[in-house]
Design a protein around this motif. Structure first.
Motif, PDB file in Angstrom:
ATOM      1  N   ASP A  39       0.793  -1.234   0.000  1.00 33.33           N
ATOM      2  CA  ASP A  39       0.000   0.000   0.000  1.00 33.33           C
ATOM      3  C   ASP A  39       0.821   1.277   0.000  1.00 33.33           C
ATOM      4  O   ASP A  39       0.314   2.339   0.366  1.00 33.33           O
ATOM      5  CB  ASP A  39      -0.984   0.056   1.186  1.00 33.33           C
ATOM      6  CG  ASP A  39      -2.134  -0.920   1.038  1.00 33.33           C
ATOM      7  OD1 ASP A  39      -2.573  -1.472   2.065  1.00 33.33           O
ATOM      8  OD2 ASP A  39      -2.571  -1.147  -0.106  1.00 33.33           O
ATOM      9  N   MET A 218      -4.100   0.410   7.831  1.00 35.78           N
ATOM     10  CA  MET A 218      -4.524  -0.289   6.622  1.00 35.78           C
ATOM     11  C   MET A 218      -4.958   0.667   5.504  1.00 35.78           C
ATOM     12  O   MET A 218      -5.453   0.227   4.467  1.00 35.78           O
ATOM     13  CB  MET A 218      -5.630  -1.291   6.930  1.00 35.78           C
ATOM     14  CG  MET A 218      -6.869  -0.688   7.505  1.00 35.78           C
ATOM     15  SD  MET A 218      -8.007  -2.002   8.086  1.00 35.78           S
ATOM     16  CE  MET A 218      -7.712  -1.969   9.846  1.00 35.78           C
ATOM     17  N   THR A 219      -4.734   1.978   5.718  1.00 38.67           N
ATOM     18  CA  THR A 219      -5.094   2.950   4.685  1.00 38.67           C
ATOM     19  C   THR A 219      -4.280   2.696   3.424  1.00 38.67           C
ATOM     20  O   THR A 219      -3.085   2.427   3.488  1.00 38.67           O
ATOM     21  CB  THR A 219      -4.826   4.395   5.180  1.00 38.67           C
ATOM     22  OG1 THR A 219      -5.458   4.568   6.448  1.00 38.67           O
ATOM     23  CG2 THR A 219      -5.398   5.421   4.205  1.00 38.67           C
ATOM     24  N   GLY A 220      -4.953   2.780   2.288  1.00 33.43           N
ATOM     25  CA  GLY A 220      -4.283   2.527   1.010  1.00 33.43           C
ATOM     26  C   GLY A 220      -3.787   3.804   0.358  1.00 33.43           C
ATOM     27  O   GLY A 220      -3.235   4.686   1.002  1.00 33.43           O
ATOM     28  N   GLN A 221      -3.990   3.894  -0.937  1.00 29.78           N
ATOM     29  CA  GLN A 221      -3.447   5.004  -1.725  1.00 29.78           C
ATOM     30  C   GLN A 221      -3.942   6.375  -1.274  1.00 29.78           C
ATOM     31  O   GLN A 221      -3.296   7.384  -1.538  1.00 29.78           O
ATOM     32  CB  GLN A 221      -3.784   4.799  -3.204  1.00 29.78           C
ATOM     33  CG  GLN A 221      -3.228   3.498  -3.788  1.00 29.78           C
ATOM     34  CD  GLN A 221      -1.728   3.573  -4.015  1.00 29.78           C
ATOM     35  OE1 GLN A 221      -1.232   4.472  -4.678  1.00 29.78           O
ATOM     36  NE2 GLN A 221      -0.997   2.624  -3.444  1.00 29.78           N
ATOM     37  N   ASP A 222      -5.073   6.426  -0.606  1.00 27.65           N
ATOM     38  CA  ASP A 222      -5.646   7.721  -0.213  1.00 27.65           C
ATOM     39  C   ASP A 222      -4.876   8.390   0.926  1.00 27.65           C
ATOM     40  O   ASP A 222      -5.097   9.568   1.215  1.00 27.65           O
ATOM     41  CB  ASP A 222      -7.116   7.548   0.199  1.00 27.65           C
ATOM     42  CG  ASP A 222      -7.849   8.867   0.245  1.00 27.65           C
ATOM     43  OD1 ASP A 222      -8.400   9.214   1.316  1.00 27.65           O
ATOM     44  OD2 ASP A 222      -7.849   9.586  -0.771  1.00 27.65           O
ATOM     45  N   THR A 248      -1.849  -5.901   8.048  1.00 30.84           N
ATOM     46  CA  THR A 248      -1.569  -4.995   6.950  1.00 30.84           C
ATOM     47  C   THR A 248      -0.089  -4.599   6.997  1.00 30.84           C
ATOM     48  O   THR A 248       0.504  -4.526   8.072  1.00 30.84           O
ATOM     49  CB  THR A 248      -2.480  -3.746   7.014  1.00 30.84           C
ATOM     50  OG1 THR A 248      -2.399  -3.052   5.785  1.00 30.84           O
ATOM     51  CG2 THR A 248      -2.069  -2.828   8.151  1.00 30.84           C
TER      52      THR A 248
ATOM     53  N   ASP B  23      -6.869   2.211  -5.589  1.00 33.94           N
ATOM     54  CA  ASP B  23      -6.740   0.975  -4.805  1.00 33.94           C
ATOM     55  C   ASP B  23      -7.206  -0.268  -5.561  1.00 33.94           C
ATOM     56  O   ASP B  23      -7.614  -1.262  -4.932  1.00 33.94           O
ATOM     57  CB  ASP B  23      -7.472   1.068  -3.448  1.00 33.94           C
ATOM     58  CG  ASP B  23      -6.681   1.902  -2.443  1.00 33.94           C
ATOM     59  OD1 ASP B  23      -7.276   2.820  -1.839  1.00 33.94           O
ATOM     60  OD2 ASP B  23      -5.473   1.652  -2.296  1.00 33.94           O
ATOM     61  N   THR B 204     -11.261   3.773   2.539  1.00 34.86           N
ATOM     62  CA  THR B 204      -9.849   4.172   2.485  1.00 34.86           C
ATOM     63  C   THR B 204      -8.907   2.975   2.605  1.00 34.86           C
ATOM     64  O   THR B 204      -7.689   3.136   2.468  1.00 34.86           O
ATOM     65  CB  THR B 204      -9.484   5.157   3.623  1.00 34.86           C
ATOM     66  OG1 THR B 204      -9.635   4.484   4.883  1.00 34.86           O
ATOM     67  CG2 THR B 204     -10.365   6.390   3.600  1.00 34.86           C
ATOM     68  N   THR B 205      -9.457   1.775   2.852  1.00 34.69           N
ATOM     69  CA  THR B 205      -8.600   0.603   3.052  1.00 34.69           C
ATOM     70  C   THR B 205      -7.928   0.178   1.755  1.00 34.69           C
ATOM     71  O   THR B 205      -8.548   0.181   0.692  1.00 34.69           O
ATOM     72  CB  THR B 205      -9.435  -0.570   3.605  1.00 34.69           C
ATOM     73  OG1 THR B 205     -10.112  -0.135   4.774  1.00 34.69           O
ATOM     74  CG2 THR B 205      -8.552  -1.765   3.951  1.00 34.69           C
ATOM     75  N   GLY B 206      -6.674  -0.212   1.865  1.00 34.88           N
ATOM     76  CA  GLY B 206      -5.916  -0.669   0.704  1.00 34.88           C
ATOM     77  C   GLY B 206      -6.067  -2.158   0.480  1.00 34.88           C
ATOM     78  O   GLY B 206      -7.136  -2.735   0.703  1.00 34.88           O
ATOM     79  N   GLN B 207      -4.983  -2.809   0.076  1.00 33.51           N
ATOM     80  CA  GLN B 207      -5.055  -4.219  -0.308  1.00 33.51           C
ATOM     81  C   GLN B 207      -5.410  -5.145   0.839  1.00 33.51           C
ATOM     82  O   GLN B 207      -5.810  -6.287   0.613  1.00 33.51           O
ATOM     83  CB  GLN B 207      -3.729  -4.651  -0.951  1.00 33.51           C
ATOM     84  CG  GLN B 207      -3.439  -3.932  -2.270  1.00 33.51           C
ATOM     85  CD  GLN B 207      -4.617  -4.008  -3.221  1.00 33.51           C
ATOM     86  OE1 GLN B 207      -5.094  -5.084  -3.572  1.00 33.51           O
ATOM     87  NE2 GLN B 207      -5.149  -2.850  -3.616  1.00 33.51           N
ATOM     88  N   ASN B 208      -5.302  -4.669   2.075  1.00 35.91           N
ATOM     89  CA  ASN B 208      -5.697  -5.497   3.222  1.00 35.91           C
ATOM     90  C   ASN B 208      -7.183  -5.862   3.164  1.00 35.91           C
ATOM     91  O   ASN B 208      -7.632  -6.812   3.814  1.00 35.91           O
ATOM     92  CB  ASN B 208      -5.379  -4.770   4.535  1.00 35.91           C
ATOM     93  CG  ASN B 208      -5.531  -5.681   5.748  1.00 35.91           C
ATOM     94  OD1 ASN B 208      -6.490  -5.552   6.512  1.00 35.91           O
ATOM     95  ND2 ASN B 208      -4.624  -6.626   5.902  1.00 35.91           N
ATOM     96  N   GLN B 212      -9.306  -9.128   4.541  1.00 38.71           N
ATOM     97  CA  GLN B 212     -10.477  -9.016   5.421  1.00 38.71           C
ATOM     98  C   GLN B 212     -11.623  -9.845   4.850  1.00 38.71           C
ATOM     99  O   GLN B 212     -12.275 -10.604   5.565  1.00 38.71           O
ATOM    100  CB  GLN B 212     -10.908  -7.556   5.564  1.00 38.71           C
ATOM    101  CG  GLN B 212      -9.909  -6.708   6.349  1.00 38.71           C
ATOM    102  CD  GLN B 212     -10.287  -5.241   6.366  1.00 38.71           C
ATOM    103  OE1 GLN B 212     -11.450  -4.863   6.208  1.00 38.71           O
ATOM    104  NE2 GLN B 212      -9.293  -4.383   6.559  1.00 38.71           N
ATOM    105  N   ALA B 234     -11.274   8.687  -1.185  1.00 38.07           N
ATOM    106  CA  ALA B 234     -10.875   7.312  -1.509  1.00 38.07           C
ATOM    107  C   ALA B 234     -11.891   6.692  -2.457  1.00 38.07           C
ATOM    108  O   ALA B 234     -13.091   6.963  -2.354  1.00 38.07           O
ATOM    109  CB  ALA B 234     -10.762   6.488  -0.227  1.00 38.07           C
TER     110      ALA B 234
END
Ligand SMILES: Nc1nc2c(ncn2[C@@H]2O[C@H](COP(=O)(O)OP(=O)(O)OP(=O)(O)O)[C@@H](O)[C@H]2O)c(=O)[nH]1
Ligand SMILES: Nc1nc2c(ncn2[C@@H]2O[C@H](COP(=O)(O)OP(=O)(O)OP(=O)(O)O)[C@@H](O)[C@H]2O)c(=O)[nH]1
Ligand SMILES: [Mg+2]
Ligand SMILES: [Mg+2]
Lengths: 290, 276
Positions: A39, A218-222, A248, B23, B204-208, B212, B234
């Motif tokens: 991420d 766990m926040t991604g690209q944002d 994560t 994402d 807002t969660t990415g690849q995790n 989940q 996001a």
């Protein structure tokens, strides 16, 4: 793991061939994929790969007998440097010291406020918690419960705006022997202009010595978007990365530092109020590496 | 991205960045590879072509629209699950409002007996939307509260029972087991329950998010996703990978913090938003 992937990439040349630039490029592609899977922001990953490339050339990895190990070491060092801070965090004495927590909805601010108060109390400080989230249902009650569990007082009021409450928390703290004030604010979107103005007003009125962006690991690209916006409004001096007890990889830590310069200072490792630890860049680098 | 121009490699690179930063993860790479191949074979030639191509790729991977139906003998039982802070409690309030607005009788089970002021938060929402709340003491066994809520919903002939649960990370094995137990207990009291298990995902969660989906599905019979906080910046692209790899459709999206801020999921609209 990145270790195994790189070993595979270079294995073919370990048996008596010489490495070529093409081989190094393949290795770098693996590293880029590892960063994206963790991420790390797309653009930040590019910058990091450029840095790893320059060092790989400079250190003549192409002549190495253990290229995979050498590239991993460079990669690990680059990631660590990307997150480490040369200035340690000092929560000093300012009669009282004011700490402000801000961030997106659900990132862990209220729980972290309790954890931070607990940590400082154990260090001999006299913290005051301020319930400045006046919009979420039962937010004040949530912080009061945490305060009761810790034996730490909570300043709470309704019929007042968050900036006003935070402003009056300072003389209140002084009058009641508190040397640290921790402001818990409401979660908000960085694209919500009225609420971003409100959080800027909280800072202007309470004049915090430390402003921490509380961010979900766990926040991604944002992550770069929200961190940058909060940084522009509040001049963050640190980040608290929460929920790192999950699986994560936490690449947001790197992206946020890269775009704002704000280092991660603490990590949340669970829901209990003693589960807040100081941040270690090298440990995080290993985690992102996978 | 100017429309109608000839496609080129640089445009494809920029589109890869657009999809990646939404994402979409490995799905972004796969889609752009397909687009590059189609471009080399001259099947797509302009920027218009590639936008249509990619939007269709996303829509195809997301599948058909999937609704939440009230099925079987009432009450229909819906269990809300997800990691900490994703938006479960607020989403339950929105779902409750969705049904009370239709004149349906809604019972809510305060299945989070752990977090500070969790039941108080849900009580405020239940009062606001006109649902009945069943709660236990703080620290009570959540399965017991779920059972009590099922009992109340059944005897009062409610149309819908919505069961809230505490947030949990998928690495907490004992908490995933607790979730399985809650689900089983619901089924004991009401045949076929839970009829739906909805995983609430933070946009807002990415690849995790993929992890989940896999782990929650292994613990309880998840039937769909709700993506909360899509009113932010996001894009929530991880749901594409979830649909492809775990087979779960998105049923609703959360677009704000009020009881009305819930919308049915529209794959076409979602695909379009990836490029905004
Ligand atoms: N596992 C884990 N859970 C955490 C951690 N920090 C916070 N949480 C949980 O995350 C959820 C959200 O925490 P809150 O403190 O309510 O988050 P918040 O940022 O104050 O939320 P808003 O005020 O609504 O924006 C709760 O279930 C917390 O127990 C952490 O480090 N690890
Ligand atoms: N902007 C926005 N905020 C949301 C949305 N859904 C929930 N929230 C906010 O996110 C925060 C967390 O929501 P909760 O409903 O408490 O989340 P939860 O999953 O029940 O949290 P835990 O029970 O602590 O695990 C609150 O501040 C909500 O108002 C949404 O769709 N948009
Ligand atoms: Mg809070
Ligand atoms: Mg909840």
């Amino acid at each position: 793991s990145i270790n195994q992937n790189l070993q595979k990439v270079f294995a073919r040349f370990q048996r008596g061939g010489k490495l070529t630039d093409g081989n190094i490029q393949d290795g770098l592609r693996e590293i880029r994929q590892a960063l994206l899977d963790a991420d790390v922001h797309f653009k930040v990953a590019k910058d990091l790969i450029d840095e790893v490339t320059n060092r790989a050339v400079g250190e003549k990895v192409i002549e190495s007998v253990t290229p995979a190990q050498q590239i991993i070491k460079i990669f690990h060092d680059v990631l660590t440097a990307a997150m480490a801070s040369d200035k340690p965090l000092v929560i000093g004495q300012h009669g009282p010291t004011v700490i402000m927590l801000a961030g997106l909805q659900g990132s862990g601010k209220t729980t972290t406020a309790g954890k931070l108060a607990n940590l400082l109390k154990k260090r001999g400080r006299q913290p005051l918690l301020v319930a400045a989230d006046l919009q979420r249902p039962a937010a004040i009650e949530q912080l009061k419960v945490l305060g009761q569990q810790l034996g730490i007082p909570v300043l709470a009021k309704t019929g007042v705006t968050p900036p006003d409450l935070c402003a009056e928390a300072i003389p209140f703290a002084r009058a009641n022997g508190h040397d640290v004030v921790i402001l818990d604010t409401a979660g908000r979107l960085h694209i919500d202009e009225p609420l971003m103005q409100e959080v800027a007003a909280v800072k202007a009125r309470a004049k915090p010595h430390h402003v921490f962006f509380v961010c979900d690991a766990m926040t991604g690209q944002d992550a770069v978007n929200s961190a940058r916006a909060f940084h522009e409004r509040l001049a963050l001096d640190g980040v608290i990365l929460t929920k790192l007890d999950g699986d994560t990889r936490g690449g947001a830590a790197i992206s946020i530092r890269h775009v704002t310069g704000a280092p991660v200072r603490f990590v949340g490792l669970g829901e209990k109020l003693d589960q807040l630890e100081e941040f270690h860049a090298d440990r995080m680098a290993s985690r992102v590496l996978g | 991205l100017s429309i109608g121009r000839d496609l080129d490699d640089e445009t494809l690179d920029r589109l890869e960045e657009t999809l990646y930063t939404a994402d979409l993860g490995p799905s972004a790479t796969a889609m752009i590879e397909k687009a590059r191949k189609a471009y080399k074979l001259r099947e797509i030639k302009t920027t218009d072509d590639v936008m249509v191509f990619l939007r269709k790729e996303i829509e195809d991977r997301l599948g058909e629209r999937s609704e939440l139906e009230l099925r079987g003998v009432p009450p229909t039982v819906v269990l809300m699950v997800g990691v900490n802070g994703s938006g479960k409690t607020t989403t339950i309030a929105k779902l409750a409002r969705h049904f009370t607005q239709q004149g349906k009788k809604v019972v809510i089970g305060a299945g989070d007996t752990f977090r500070a002021a969790a039941a108080e938060q849900l009580q405020i929402w239940a009062d606001r939307v006109g649902a009945t709340l069943v709660r236990g003491k703080a620290g009570a066994d959540p399965a017991a509260v779920a059972f009590d809520a099922a009992e109340k919903a059944a005897t009062e002939k409610a149309d819908v029972l919505l069961v809230d649960t505490a947030g949990r990370l998928v690495t907490q094995a004992h908490l995933m087991q607790e979730l399985s137990k809650i689900s089983r207990v619901l089924g004991k009291r009401i045949p076929g329950a839970p009829h739906d298990v909805l995983l609430v995902l933070d946009a807002t969660t990415g690849q995790n998010a993929i992890q989940q989906a896999e782990k929650f599905k292994a613990a309880v019979p998840v039937t769909g996703l709700i993506v909360a906080k899509l009113d932010g910046s996001a894009k929530g692209g991880a749901v594409v990978g979830i649909r492809e790899r775990v087979g779960l459709p998105v049923k609703f999206i959360g677009v704000g913090e009020k009881a009305d801020d819930l919308e049915p999921f529209d794959p076409k609209e979602f695909a379009r938003s990836m490029f905004e």
